[in-house]
Write an enzyme that holds these catalytic residues in place. Structure first.
Site, short mmCIF file in Angstrom:
data_model
loop_
_atom_site.label_atom_id
_atom_site.label_comp_id
_atom_site.label_asym_id
_atom_site.label_seq_id
_atom_site.Cartn_x
_atom_site.Cartn_y
_atom_site.Cartn_z
CG PHE A 337 30.88 70.65 42.48
CD1 PHE A 337 32.18 70.39 42.88
CD2 PHE A 337 30.04 71.30 43.37
CE1 PHE A 337 32.65 70.76 44.14
CE2 PHE A 337 30.49 71.68 44.64
CZ PHE A 337 31.79 71.41 45.02
CD GLU A 338 33.26 68.22 34.85
OE1 GLU A 338 32.92 67.58 33.83
OE2 GLU A 338 34.40 68.72 34.99
#
Length: 546
Positions: A337-338
């Protein structure tokens, strides 16, 4: 006469024990709760199998990560192996997403949520003792110990302070049992079973043993069983339109995990899209490699806000991922998750907290990718690395993009000193065990272009593979020079009237990264990504196993 009176007063107040008795601060409280011999300021409700404990007390003294979602009046509690979901005024609940029936429903009263004690005892291994005379509730947590004692032959006072001149809370008769919470010279801080706690002289107490609340038995995880003492050598498989033909992939010496980027959250409801390929999994397993499917948030911050906002949506993502793991016989999940708003960081951690017991029940490895620590809101500050490190089997530090694509100045993608600092900060500041931490290494670099425009230097870059750089060096007959600042080979040349600069990823830089990982006793290395690899890459990285 005045002298005699003064002498009597001195005798009473400075020599003889204080005869005064006072009430405890919790006098009049209904079902007062005590932890470690101290009144918590909270009260329970009900008794026996109908005992309810207040959520604020549980958050403070048992599990600070308990999640309350006001929109649904729901409470989510988790351990490494169990995930319990309850809602106010409902006896229907779920354990690891399977329905269960509670004997007693949670309640909301005067703005406070109360949870039934019985399922909490099972979940956390709590020891809860009630006293019928005072209503006191004595709470101990799993693994906690306390020495026990009893009053000797004479009646003794339990006092408010460690001195005979302090008033008494109670007179304890011979045989009265106490818990000894601390020692203060010749005095003990002790608590009776009725909740009263104060100071008593150690000489008046016989120690009789120790009360220990047993920890809940847990089975070793797959990571503990299969990876203890063995280094991870992972490479990501970047999948855009379709998975590569396994027959076109050469030998990956030393690689024991592949992580294809097959899965991503695609809408605000948490639904997952898959590009998984059974032939690829069969090929990897045939080569002795595990497959950890990567799940991304598609780098979409607004979608992430919506998809992780509620238990229902997070569970939809989790259930679908676990179904894909079953369908394709995957060995683990890699969370990536970025580009996430800082305000959503807690939801990222909660997602992992809910995924962990579900993944463990499926015998899956759970890993998460994190960036090096920085002040970037969208790329770093949302990550609670300390909590995530406790939840994941492995944490992969993406130690690259020190100088990113649009960096205002040219530089290395991952200088050796920067990579070391990135890992050491997480080890030291976030207490992530070294054996859980995996060093991410780049198999790409950037060709930097510097040109003058309007009296200023304009900088741009292009990401290229290791082989592409090797071809440039060969075709232009360049002579790389070792840069002591970065620990990498470096070249620069002029072309079309502009200056090109390359900090090279090659055997030299990869050997240095392997050496770094081993010197810090890390859990392994992870390379982004397989298609960027050059000649000798896998042989060099296989040094992590030596």
């Amino acid at each position: 006469m005045l002298i005699v009176a003064a002498a009597v007063c001195a005798l009473i107040f400075f020599v003889l024990p204080n005869p005064l008795h006072v009430d405890p601060e919790w006098k009049g409280a209904d079902k007062p709760i005590f932890v470690k011999g101290q009144y918590t300021g909270f009260s329970a409700s009900g008794t026996g199998e109908n005992l309810l404990l207040p959520l604020p007390l549980l958050e403070k003294s048992v599990d600070s990560s308990i999640r309350y979602e006001s929109g649904t009046k729901s409470v989510i509690l988790s351990t490494d192996s169990k995930l319990l979901y309850m809602q106010a005024d409902k006896t229907t609940a779920s354990l690891n997403n399977k329905p269960i029936q509670l004997r007693l429903a949670p309640e909301e009263r005067d703005g406070v949520t109360y949870l039934p004690a019985e399922p909490l005892k099972s979940l956390y291994g709590l020891d809860v003792q009630e006293n019928a005379d005072t209503g006191a509730v004595l709470l101990m947590t799993a693994g906690e110990t306390v020495p026990l004692g009893e009053v000797k032959e004479d009646k003794v006072a339990l006092r408010t302070e460690a001195t005979i001149h302090a008033p008494a809370l109670a007179d304890m008769t011979p045989g009265t049992k106490v818990r000894i919470w601390s020692r203060h010279g010749e005095w003990l801080y002790a608590q009776m079973n009725n909740g009263l706690a104060g100071y008593v002289q150690a000489a008046d107490i016989t120690e009789t043993g120790v009360k220990t609340v047993e920890k809940t038995a847990t089975e070793p995880t797959r990571a503990e069983r299969s990876w203890d003492g063995k280094a991870v050598s992972l490479t990501w498989e970047a999948v855009y339109d379709r998975s590569p033909n396994p027959g076109s992939i050469g030998k990956l010496n030393g690689v024991n995990v592949v992580s294809p980027t097959w899965f991503k959250i695609v809408d605000s409801e948490g639904n997952v899209r898959s590009q998984a390929n059974q032939a690829y999994v069969k090929w990897a397993h045939g080569k002795g490699m595990e497959v950890w499917g990567l799940l991304s948030n598609d780098f979409d911050p607004d979608l992430t806000t919506q998809a992780l906002a509620t238990y229902e949506k997070r569970m939809r993502t989790i259930v679908q991922m676990l179904e894909y793991c079953d369908l394709y016989n995957l060995d683990g999940i890699n969370i990536d998750f970025e580009n996430v708003y800082t305000k959503d960081g807690d939801n990222v951690t909660q997602f992992m907290r809910e995924l962990k017991p579900m993944a463990q029940a499926k015998n899956l490895i759970l890993s998460i990718d994190v960036t090096p620590k920085s002040n970037s809101e969208m790329w770093s500050l949302f990550l609670d690395r300390r909590s995530l490190g406790a939840l994941a089997d492995f944490m992969i530090v993406m130690a690259y993009d020190e100088h990113w694509a649009s960096s205002p100045e040219a530089g290395s993608v991952a200088s050796l000193s920067w990579s070391r600092n990135s890992v050491e900060r997480i080890l030291e500041e976030d207490a992530v065990p070294a054996k859980k931490l995996v060093l991410g290494v780049p198999l790409y670099t950037r060709i930097w272009t510097e040109k003058m425009a309007g009296g200023k230097t304009e900088v741009s870059s292009k990401a290229v593979s290791m082989d592409a750089v090797a071809d440039i060096i060969r075709s232009k007959k360049l002579a790389p020079v070792l840069s002591k600042d970065t620990g990498q080979n470096y070249v620069e040349y002029k072309e079309e009237g502009v200056l090109r600069k390359i900090w090279i990823e090659d055997k030299v830089s990869l050997q240095s990264r392997v050496k770094l990982a081993k010197s810090l006793n890390l859990g392994g290395i992870a390379a982004w990504n397989r298609s960027f690899a050059g000649d000798g890459t896998w042989e060099t990285l296989s040094g992590i196993h030596q």
